[in-house]
Design a protein around this motif. Structure first.
Motif, PDB file in Angstrom:
ATOM      1  N   PRO A  28      16.765  46.433  11.333  1.00  0.00           N
ATOM      2  CA  PRO A  28      16.775  46.097   9.913  1.00  0.00           C
ATOM      3  C   PRO A  28      17.126  44.636   9.679  1.00  0.00           C
ATOM      4  CG  PRO A  28      18.761  47.304  10.506  1.00  0.00           C
ATOM      5  CD  PRO A  28      17.888  47.315  11.719  1.00  0.00           C
ATOM      6  N   ILE A  29      16.793  44.145   8.505  1.00  0.00           N
ATOM      7  CA  ILE A  29      17.158  42.779   8.135  1.00  0.00           C
ATOM      8  C   ILE A  29      18.675  42.711   8.001  1.00  0.00           C
ATOM      9  CG2 ILE A  29      17.011  41.045   6.305  1.00  0.00           C
ATOM     10  CD1 ILE A  29      14.186  41.990   5.751  1.00  0.00           C
ATOM     11  N   PRO A  30      19.336  41.853   8.771  1.00  0.00           N
ATOM     12  CA  PRO A  30      20.814  41.821   8.773  1.00  0.00           C
ATOM     13  C   PRO A  30      21.376  41.430   7.408  1.00  0.00           C
ATOM     14  CG  PRO A  30      19.932  40.677  10.695  1.00  0.00           C
ATOM     15  CD  PRO A  30      18.778  40.924   9.777  1.00  0.00           C
ATOM     16  N   GLU A  31      22.464  42.089   7.020  1.00  0.00           N
ATOM     17  CA  GLU A  31      23.080  41.817   5.731  1.00  0.00           C
ATOM     18  C   GLU A  31      23.632  40.401   5.657  1.00  0.00           C
ATOM     19  OE1 GLU A  31      26.280  43.769   2.582  1.00  0.00           O
ATOM     20  OE2 GLU A  31      25.923  44.708   4.533  1.00  0.00           O
ATOM     21  N   GLU A  32      24.010  39.847   6.815  1.00  0.00           N
ATOM     22  CA  GLU A  32      24.567  38.494   6.814  1.00  0.00           C
ATOM     23  C   GLU A  32      23.577  37.437   6.327  1.00  0.00           C
ATOM     24  OE1 GLU A  32      26.922  40.965   9.646  1.00  0.00           O
ATOM     25  OE2 GLU A  32      24.792  40.674   9.196  1.00  0.00           O
ATOM     26  N   LEU A  33      22.309  37.800   6.296  1.00  0.00           N
ATOM     27  CA  LEU A  33      21.311  36.852   5.792  1.00  0.00           C
ATOM     28  C   LEU A  33      21.606  36.444   4.352  1.00  0.00           C
ATOM     29  CD1 LEU A  33      18.581  35.454   6.564  1.00  0.00           C
ATOM     30  CD2 LEU A  33      17.439  37.403   5.508  1.00  0.00           C
ATOM     31  N   LYS A  43      22.206  40.207  15.807  1.00  0.00           N
ATOM     32  CA  LYS A  43      21.664  41.517  15.442  1.00  0.00           C
ATOM     33  C   LYS A  43      20.170  41.632  15.720  1.00  0.00           C
ATOM     34  CE  LYS A  43      25.154  42.822  12.061  1.00  0.00           C
ATOM     35  NZ  LYS A  43      25.432  43.260  10.675  1.00  0.00           N
ATOM     36  N   LEU A  44      19.471  40.504  15.723  1.00  0.00           N
ATOM     37  CA  LEU A  44      18.028  40.536  15.989  1.00  0.00           C
ATOM     38  C   LEU A  44      17.694  40.115  17.419  1.00  0.00           C
ATOM     39  CD1 LEU A  44      16.553  39.155  12.632  1.00  0.00           C
ATOM     40  CD2 LEU A  44      16.833  41.531  13.363  1.00  0.00           C
ATOM     41  N   GLY A  45      18.704  39.978  18.251  1.00  0.00           N
ATOM     42  CA  GLY A  45      18.472  39.681  19.662  1.00  0.00           C
ATOM     43  C   GLY A  45      17.906  38.308  19.923  1.00  0.00           C
ATOM     44  N   GLN A  46      18.317  37.324  19.132  1.00  0.00           N
ATOM     45  CA  GLN A  46      17.794  35.968  19.273  1.00  0.00           C
ATOM     46  C   GLN A  46      18.876  35.026  19.793  1.00  0.00           C
ATOM     47  OE1 GLN A  46      14.446  35.586  18.783  1.00  0.00           O
ATOM     48  NE2 GLN A  46      14.593  37.798  18.456  1.00  0.00           N
ATOM     49  N   ASN A 102      24.770  33.002  13.252  1.00  0.00           N
ATOM     50  CA  ASN A 102      25.145  33.636  14.521  1.00  0.00           C
ATOM     51  C   ASN A 102      25.044  35.151  14.428  1.00  0.00           C
ATOM     52  OD1 ASN A 102      25.663  31.227  15.866  1.00  0.00           O
ATOM     53  ND2 ASN A 102      27.795  31.147  15.179  1.00  0.00           N
ATOM     54  N   ALA A 103      25.446  35.714  13.289  1.00  0.00           N
ATOM     55  CA  ALA A 103      25.376  37.168  13.119  1.00  0.00           C
ATOM     56  C   ALA A 103      23.925  37.645  13.046  1.00  0.00           C
ATOM     57  CB  ALA A 103      26.134  37.569  11.860  1.00  0.00           C
TER      58      ALA A 103
END
Length: 412
Positions: free
Chosen positions: A107-112, A43-46, A38-39
């Protein structure tokens, strides 16, 4: 006997019921995975599509059935879930994440980093910016990672070397800088590496010699320096090698002659160093595409027995120092469609016949002479700056600017 059959039938029915009950057992997503997904989406607008997120829980619908989300554009973004364990309710981990060509920005979200069960990550063709985070090295179950065609920058993190289960890695068409980290040599299972137009530079690390399972390496249009390493000749499974548009020095390593499975070889723009010969090609008879353009090759075409190259479709040896005549055996190849030999020092006359598929030929800027062959009228042919005579009964030399028939040139 009948009682035994009834007991057997009853046992089989119970087994089938148990199997159906297990298959229909409700699933739910691991809470940590659900929060991370979900995070990342936020953050990537999806937004999760209803085609797979059918209950509000990510690991439902197409996420857990046999749907192939890679080939179906209706499932994008999408996930796949596996590793489902538990009692009456299966708790599933997210193992595949696809956000492909959806104009995801940032940026690539840290939650990944919390999706630790990921084996397949496809974030290609977006507008991801900033560095490739070092935490990507924590996703040690990863087998397939595609980050190509974004705007990622900075150095390639050495932590990628922790992903020892990787089979395919792609970060081509980005804005990275600096050399490849030597830790990439730890990826012993790697079979495909796509790093063309990635922005990387410097010599190829010697540690990459350990990547002996490599089948495809695309590394064109970077700024790699030094010589093409000899160790590539030990990658006996290699089928596709692309090294165009770098700053390599000659010579081309003779060890490439060991690559008997090679179907496509593309090397170009070797601007200094020692000259190379064509003799290393004699064992590479599986080739269908051969491009050695501007590679400081000094040799004759007859040093390679082209009659054995029965699958060759495209040959480009232009901008070298190749001398001597054009052998009839080369032009007679039944599969050859495109032939580029311009800007060499070829001499003599052209062969009297060509293969049935050969329609696009470039012999410009050589020292060829004699009559223009009869097959020229049916071909797309460039003979600019040679010394052909107008016809067999005349010694008048003609400088043909262009003879062009037919259409179509291959993409490199």
């Amino acid at each position: 006997m009948r009682g035994s059959q009834l007991r057997h039938g009853a046992a089989l029915s119970l087994l089938l019921l148990a199997t159906v009950a297990h298959a229909q057992r409700p699933t739910r997503t691991d809470p940590g995975d659900a929060a991370a997904l979900n995070a990342v989406f936020a953050k990537l607008g999806q937004k999760a599509g209803t085609s797979w997120n059918i209950s509000g829980d990510p690991c439902t619908g197409a996420a857990t059935d046999n749907t192939d989300i890679d080939s179906d554009p209706n499932f994008n973004p999408a996930i796949k879930c596996e590793v489902c364990t538990g009692g009456n309710t299966s708790v599933c981990r997210i193992t595949k994440l696809k956000i492909y060509a959806l104009d995801a920005v940032g940026p690539i979200p840290e939650e990944l980093r919390n999706l630790t069960a990921l084996t397949n990550l496809n974030l290609a063709q977006n507008y991801l910016t900033g560095p490739l985070p070092s935490f990507m090295g924590e996703l040690t179950n990863m087998q397939y990672m595609s980050l190509g065609i974004n705007a990622l920058s900075g150095p390639v993190p050495k932590e990628l070397g922790n992903l020892t289960n990787l089979i395919v890695l792609s970060f081509s068409s980005n804005n990275f800088s600096g050399p490849l980290p030597s830790e990439l040599g730890n990826l012993a299972k790697l079979e495909q590496l796509y790093i063309d137009s990635a922005g990387v530079s410097g010599p190829l690390p010697s540690s990459l010699s350990k990547l002996t399972k490599m089948k495809q390496l695309w590394a064109s249009d970077n700024d790699f320096t030094g010589q093409i390493p000899d160790y590539i000749g030990s990658w006996s499974s290699l089928t596709d090698l692309r090294f165009q548009g770098n700053s390599f020095q000659g010579p081309i390593p003779a060890t490439l002659s060991n690559l008997g499975l090679l179907a496509s070889l593309r090397i170009g723009d070797i601007l200094n160093g020692s000259f190379s010969s064509l003799t290393f090609l004699n064992n590479l008879t599986s080739l269908n595409t051969l491009i050695l353009r501007n590679c400081r090759i000094s040799d004759k075409l007859v040093s390679t027995d082209f009659s054995k190259f029965t699958s060759l479709n495209l040959l480009d040896l232009s901008f070298n120092n190749i001398t001597g005549e054009v052998p009839q055996t080369l032009l007679n190849l039944n599969s050859l469609t495109f032939l580029f030999l311009g800007n060499n020092s070829l001499s003599g006359s052209l062969p009297s016949s060509i293969g049935s598929l050969l329609k696009s030929l470039d012999f410009s800027y050589n020292q060829l002479s004699g009559s223009v062959p009869s097959w020229a009228k049916d071909s797309q042919l460039n003979l600019v700056t040679n010394n052909f005579v107008a016809d067999s009964s005349s010694n008048r030399v003609v400088h043909i600017s262009c003879l062009a028939y037919g259409v179509g040139l291959p993409s490199a």
